[in-house]
Write a protein that holds these residues in place. Structure first.
Motif, PDB file in Angstrom:
ATOM      1  N   ALA A 347       0.829  -1.209   0.000  1.00 53.32           N
ATOM      2  CA  ALA A 347       0.000   0.000   0.000  1.00 53.32           C
ATOM      3  C   ALA A 347       0.863   1.258   0.000  1.00 53.32           C
ATOM      4  CB  ALA A 347      -0.925  -0.011   1.214  1.00 53.32           C
ATOM      5  N   ALA A 348       1.995   1.198   0.722  1.00 55.87           N
ATOM      6  CA  ALA A 348       2.889   2.354   0.793  1.00 55.87           C
ATOM      7  C   ALA A 348       3.527   2.663  -0.553  1.00 55.87           C
ATOM      8  CB  ALA A 348       3.968   2.114   1.846  1.00 55.87           C
ATOM      9  N   HIS A 349       3.577   1.670  -1.434  1.00 62.28           N
ATOM     10  CA  HIS A 349       4.101   1.867  -2.787  1.00 62.28           C
ATOM     11  C   HIS A 349       2.989   2.324  -3.730  1.00 62.28           C
ATOM     12  CE1 HIS A 349       6.848   0.968  -6.209  1.00 62.28           C
ATOM     13  NE2 HIS A 349       5.716   0.672  -6.841  1.00 62.28           N
ATOM     14  N   LEU A 350       1.834   1.681  -3.640  1.00 59.21           N
ATOM     15  CA  LEU A 350       0.733   1.960  -4.561  1.00 59.21           C
ATOM     16  C   LEU A 350       0.106   3.329  -4.323  1.00 59.21           C
ATOM     17  CD1 LEU A 350      -1.018  -1.531  -4.605  1.00 59.21           C
ATOM     18  CD2 LEU A 350       0.388  -0.517  -6.404  1.00 59.21           C
ATOM     19  N   VAL A 351       0.218   3.862  -3.110  1.00 59.15           N
ATOM     20  CA  VAL A 351      -0.404   5.157  -2.830  1.00 59.15           C
ATOM     21  C   VAL A 351       0.162   6.255  -3.731  1.00 59.15           C
ATOM     22  CG1 VAL A 351       1.232   5.893  -1.033  1.00 59.15           C
ATOM     23  CG2 VAL A 351      -1.139   6.690  -0.958  1.00 59.15           C
ATOM     24  N   PHE A 352       1.391   6.083  -4.206  1.00 55.90           N
ATOM     25  CA  PHE A 352       1.993   7.103  -5.074  1.00 55.90           C
ATOM     26  C   PHE A 352       1.444   7.054  -6.494  1.00 55.90           C
ATOM     27  CE2 PHE A 352       5.076   6.865  -1.626  1.00 55.90           C
ATOM     28  CZ  PHE A 352       5.286   8.206  -1.370  1.00 55.90           C
ATOM     29  N   GLU A 353       0.699   5.977  -6.823  1.00 53.45           N
ATOM     30  CA  GLU A 353       0.003   5.962  -8.107  1.00 53.45           C
ATOM     31  C   GLU A 353      -1.112   6.998  -8.128  1.00 53.45           C
ATOM     32  OE1 GLU A 353       0.815   4.263 -10.737  1.00 53.45           O
ATOM     33  OE2 GLU A 353       2.434   3.114  -9.794  1.00 53.45           O
ATOM     34  N   PHE A 354      -1.526   7.447  -6.929  1.00 52.84           N
ATOM     35  CA  PHE A 354      -2.616   8.420  -6.812  1.00 52.84           C
ATOM     36  C   PHE A 354      -2.140   9.729  -6.185  1.00 52.84           C
ATOM     37  CE2 PHE A 354      -4.267   4.104  -6.413  1.00 52.84           C
ATOM     38  CZ  PHE A 354      -5.246   4.071  -7.397  1.00 52.84           C
ATOM     39  N   SER A 355      -0.843   9.961  -6.212  1.00 56.46           N
ATOM     40  CA  SER A 355      -0.288  11.160  -5.576  1.00 56.46           C
ATOM     41  C   SER A 355       0.282  12.092  -6.638  1.00 56.46           C
ATOM     42  CB  SER A 355       0.818  10.775  -4.569  1.00 56.46           C
ATOM     43  OG  SER A 355       0.287   9.985  -3.534  1.00 56.46           O
ATOM     44  N   PHE A 356      -0.412  13.211  -6.846  1.00 58.14           N
ATOM     45  CA  PHE A 356       0.036  14.251  -7.785  1.00 58.14           C
ATOM     46  C   PHE A 356      -0.145  15.587  -7.069  1.00 58.14           C
ATOM     47  CE2 PHE A 356      -1.787  10.700 -10.111  1.00 58.14           C
ATOM     48  CZ  PHE A 356      -0.789  10.375 -11.004  1.00 58.14           C
ATOM     49  N   ASN A 357       0.889  15.998  -6.351  1.00 54.05           N
ATOM     50  CA  ASN A 357       0.767  17.181  -5.491  1.00 54.05           C
ATOM     51  C   ASN A 357       1.194  18.446  -6.221  1.00 54.05           C
ATOM     52  OD1 ASN A 357       0.536  14.954  -3.713  1.00 54.05           O
ATOM     53  ND2 ASN A 357       1.139  16.243  -1.995  1.00 54.05           N
ATOM     54  N   GLY A 380       1.157  13.787   4.993  1.00 54.24           N
ATOM     55  CA  GLY A 380       0.835  13.044   3.790  1.00 54.24           C
ATOM     56  C   GLY A 380       2.012  12.260   3.259  1.00 54.24           C
ATOM     57  N   PRO A 381       1.757  11.273   2.390  1.00 54.42           N
ATOM     58  CA  PRO A 381       2.840  10.427   1.881  1.00 54.42           C
ATOM     59  C   PRO A 381       3.849  11.186   1.026  1.00 54.42           C
ATOM     60  CG  PRO A 381       0.777   9.970   0.725  1.00 54.42           C
ATOM     61  CD  PRO A 381       0.438  10.852   1.874  1.00 54.42           C
ATOM     62  N   MET A 382       3.409  12.216   0.298  1.00 55.80           N
ATOM     63  CA  MET A 382       4.317  12.922  -0.589  1.00 55.80           C
ATOM     64  C   MET A 382       5.390  13.681   0.187  1.00 55.80           C
ATOM     65  SD  MET A 382       5.303  13.642  -3.649  1.00 55.80           S
ATOM     66  CE  MET A 382       3.953  13.224  -4.760  1.00 55.80           C
ATOM     67  N   THR A 383       4.965  14.568   1.100  1.00 57.65           N
ATOM     68  CA  THR A 383       5.966  15.359   1.816  1.00 57.65           C
ATOM     69  C   THR A 383       6.781  14.499   2.779  1.00 57.65           C
ATOM     70  OG1 THR A 383       4.234  16.025   3.392  1.00 57.65           O
ATOM     71  CG2 THR A 383       4.743  17.549   1.588  1.00 57.65           C
ATOM     72  N   ARG A 384       6.198  13.420   3.281  1.00 62.54           N
ATOM     73  CA  ARG A 384       6.990  12.485   4.104  1.00 62.54           C
ATOM     74  C   ARG A 384       8.080  11.843   3.256  1.00 62.54           C
ATOM     75  NH1 ARG A 384       2.187  10.213   6.320  1.00 62.54           N
ATOM     76  NH2 ARG A 384       2.640   8.308   5.149  1.00 62.54           N
ATOM     77  N   ALA A 385       7.723  11.461   2.029  1.00 63.99           N
ATOM     78  CA  ALA A 385       8.715  10.843   1.139  1.00 63.99           C
ATOM     79  C   ALA A 385       9.807  11.843   0.768  1.00 63.99           C
ATOM     80  CB  ALA A 385       8.025  10.320  -0.117  1.00 63.99           C
ATOM     81  N   LEU A 386       9.424  13.090   0.502  1.00 60.72           N
ATOM     82  CA  LEU A 386      10.418  14.110   0.172  1.00 60.72           C
ATOM     83  C   LEU A 386      11.357  14.354   1.342  1.00 60.72           C
ATOM     84  CD1 LEU A 386       8.166  16.679  -1.742  1.00 60.72           C
ATOM     85  CD2 LEU A 386       9.843  15.104  -2.724  1.00 60.72           C
ATOM     86  N   ALA A 387      10.796  14.415   2.537  1.00 59.94           N
ATOM     87  CA  ALA A 387      11.642  14.601   3.719  1.00 59.94           C
ATOM     88  C   ALA A 387      12.587  13.422   3.896  1.00 59.94           C
ATOM     89  CB  ALA A 387      10.778  14.789   4.960  1.00 59.94           C
ATOM     90  N   GLY A 388      12.092  12.207   3.590  1.00 57.13           N
ATOM     91  CA  GLY A 388      12.948  11.028   3.678  1.00 57.13           C
ATOM     92  C   GLY A 388      14.080  11.064   2.679  1.00 57.13           C
ATOM     93  N   LEU A 389      13.827  11.586   1.499  1.00 55.07           N
ATOM     94  CA  LEU A 389      14.876  11.716   0.496  1.00 55.07           C
ATOM     95  C   LEU A 389      15.929  12.735   0.913  1.00 55.07           C
ATOM     96  CD1 LEU A 389      12.684  11.774  -2.749  1.00 55.07           C
ATOM     97  CD2 LEU A 389      14.095   9.878  -1.929  1.00 55.07           C
TER      98      LEU A 389
END
Length: 584
Positions: A347-357, A380-389
């Motif tokens: 789910a943590a991977h597939l959620v980005f199929e619906f993430s266009f921020n 949200g998953p987008m900014t969490r992922a960006l912070a992780g990067l």
């Protein structure tokens, strides 16, 4: 007067005639949606022709006239303002402004007045199409509500398009501004299709057919469709979107794709409308895929803030279309290779199929081929992922992200650097400066004599540190920028919005002493901007000046600013207004 419709028995010829009538009124309902567009295009054509014949607008930017230091109070302009044409223009501006104001009733914001009036008028028109010519035939009335509601589907889908939106093109607007009409039409469709289902349910109940019909495919599909519409409506409510925008977006996308084939099976005579809707949806997705740029991105955290800075390198051929459109934004997405979770079925991977921020383009470096974005970390998953990067969890110094754009109505703004506007006021809260600062710098680069002022509120030193001064003057060296460091400033007795250190909307604190002493910019500590004083100061500098005002910040700030500007519109002043907002 009683209920005029009855259950009537028709022979085959009468049923066929009813079918033709239903198809005809469905087509009328769909094509009539194009009438407002045609009328507006005709108005634009007439206005353009008049301007060409009168010579207005020719060469207005070929050489921008230098603006004198003393604001002109031209007697000629005053005479024009007091003339019958000038009085009519001022009245028209007041009416247009009134239509654009929000309607607040019982403590609830119901949206702009023009949207409410247009929605009521359009509902009345469609209601008339549902009733006229039905005679006493109850089933004709029932099916008319269904076909008229479904006939609006292609228009509804067209209004939702981000790339190929004909309504945005016709009205010289953008997807973000057309989206409010998309919402209004969606609610109208929901009501009409709901009445169609309710009338059918009543027909089955009155004729003791309920148990029989609920075991048949067509009625069952009708129940499923109404469930989908209910789900779509309730997840689009603001309370749900504020809790989780992702729930709304995923539901919206799945239902939008599932409804057309379900309607086709449920009522095949509605097939032209559902396939038109699905076709334009798919074409827009394909166009956006074609316009999407793969960017090599470096992500870093801005010290002492919750901000993330994204600097992406894009192909040289794509830089120009971003550079020539300051104030636009992109939709950022994460390709599979850059996602935190590499499991393709997680789910943590597939959620980005619906993430266009959406993120405003904070800066464009044409020499290096780089775009800069600023994001605030949320849950949200987008900014969490960006912070992780950015925090070292990613092994590569650069990752690939997808930039879809540029989007936004800034591409269709009037020329803010021309002599059309005597004064320009830009107001930003927090990361809203990613919209206003590029415009501010572009205006001064194109016309150094422009009277442009920028007001920016931030939370702490770091929040104001991200603007890149490479090749441009630092904002701390610009006397036309006012920086408000509100810190713990709260709403006072007469205030209408609150700015505090724990606010999610506007983020403010203080600069250190060395920065303050060296800065030419006006810095206000622990103080929220007095928007009324700022607005009055702009308008009082020239009684005949035309003013452009743009704001990007919290909703409450934009609402208060608009109220103060409205006072001057009420006095007959010429104002061009834009509120940049990503709220749905």
């Amino acid at each position: 007067m009683g209920w005029p419709w009855e259950f009537v028995d028709l022979d085959d010829a009468q049923k066929l005639a009813r079918r033709h009538t239903l198809d005809r009124y469905g087509l009328i309902a769909q094509l009539s949606a194009l009438v407002p567009v045609a009328l507006f295009l005709l108005y634009r054509l007439v206005a353009w022709s008049v301007a060409r014949l009168s010579g207005a607008g020719r060469g207005s930017y070929a050489a921008v006239p230098e603006i004198p230091d003393v604001p002109p109070n031209s007697p000629t302009l005053k005479r024009e303002r007091l003339s019958p044409v000038g009085s009519w223009s001022a009245s028209a501006r007041k009416v247009a402004w009134w239509f654009g104001d929000d309607v607040v009733f019982l403590g609830w914001n119901w949206g702009p007045r023009d949207q409410i009036i247009a929605a009521v008028a359009w509902s009345g028109w469609l209601l008339g199409l549902c009733v006229v010519g039905t005679g006493k035939d109850y089933l004709h009335l029932t099916r008319r509500f269904g076909i008229v509601g479904v006939s609006q589907f292609p228009v509804q889908y067209l209004m939702s398009l981000k790339s190929l939106n004909p309504f945005a093109l016709a009205f010289n607007s953008s997807h973000e501004e057309v989206n409010r009409w998309h919402r209004a039409l969606g609610r109208i469709i929901y009501v009409f299709v709901g009445l169609h289902a309710t009338f059918y349910f009543n027909f089955y109940y009155q004729n003791s057919l309920l148990s029989e019909k609920l075991t048949s495919l067509v009625p069952i599909l009708g129940v499923i469709l109404m469930g989908a519409f209910h789900l779509l409506y309730w997840t689009s409510l603001s309370i749900v979107r504020q809790y989780s925008y992702r729930i709304f977006f995923i539901t919206h996308l799945i239902v939008a794709l599932a409804v057309p084939p379900l309607i086709y099976i449920h009522a095949d005579h509605a097939s032209p409308y559902v396939w038109e809707a699905l076709l334009v949806f798919i074409v827009d997705i394909a166009k956006r895929k074609f316009d999407t740029t793969v960017a090599e991105v470096k992500v870093e955290l801005i010290p002492d803030t919750d901000l993330v800075k994204i600097v992406g390198s894009i192909p040289p051929g794509n830089v120009e279309r971003f550079a020539k459109n300051p104030g636009t934004h992109i939709y950022l997405s994460v390709p599979a290779a850059s996602r935190p979770n590499k499991n393709p079925i997680a789910a943590a991977h597939l959620v980005f199929e619906f993430s266009f921020n959406p993120f405003s383009i904070a800066a464009v470096n044409e020499n290096d081929g780089e775009l800069t974005l600023i994001a605030r970390k949320h849950n949200g998953p987008m900014t969490r992922a960006l912070a992780g990067l950015a925090d070292g969890t990613n092994t590569s110094p650069k990752v690939k992200l997808l930039f879809d754009g540029p989007h936004g109505c800034a591409k269709r703004f009037p020329n803010l650097a021309s002599s059309e506007f005597d004064r320009i006021l830009l107001v930003a809260g927090g990361v809203g400066a990613t919209f206003t600062l590029p415009l501010y710098r572009w205006i001064l680069a194109e016309n150094p004599a422009a009277r442009v002022q920028m007001v920016w509120t931030v939370r702490n030193t770091g929040d104001a540190s991200w603007p890149d001064s490479k090749g441009a003057e630092s904002i701390l060296d610009d006397e036309n920028v006012q920086l408000y460091l509100t810190g713990n400033a709260r709403k006072d007795a007469g205030g209408s919005f609150e700015l505090s250190s724990d606010s999610e909307d506007v983020e403010l604190a203080s600069l250190n002493e060395s920065q303050t002493q060296a800065a030419r910019v006006s810095i206000y500590r622990e103080k929220r901007p007095d928007l009324k004083k700022i607005v009055d100061g702009v308008f009082r500098q020239g009684s005949e000046d035309s003013v452009a005002i743009l704001v990007c910040g919290p909703e409450a700030m934009a609402r208060e600013l608009r109220a103060h500007v409205g006072d001057w519109v009420g006095k007959g002043r010429s104002v061009w207004w834009h509120n940049e907002s990503f709220t749905w």
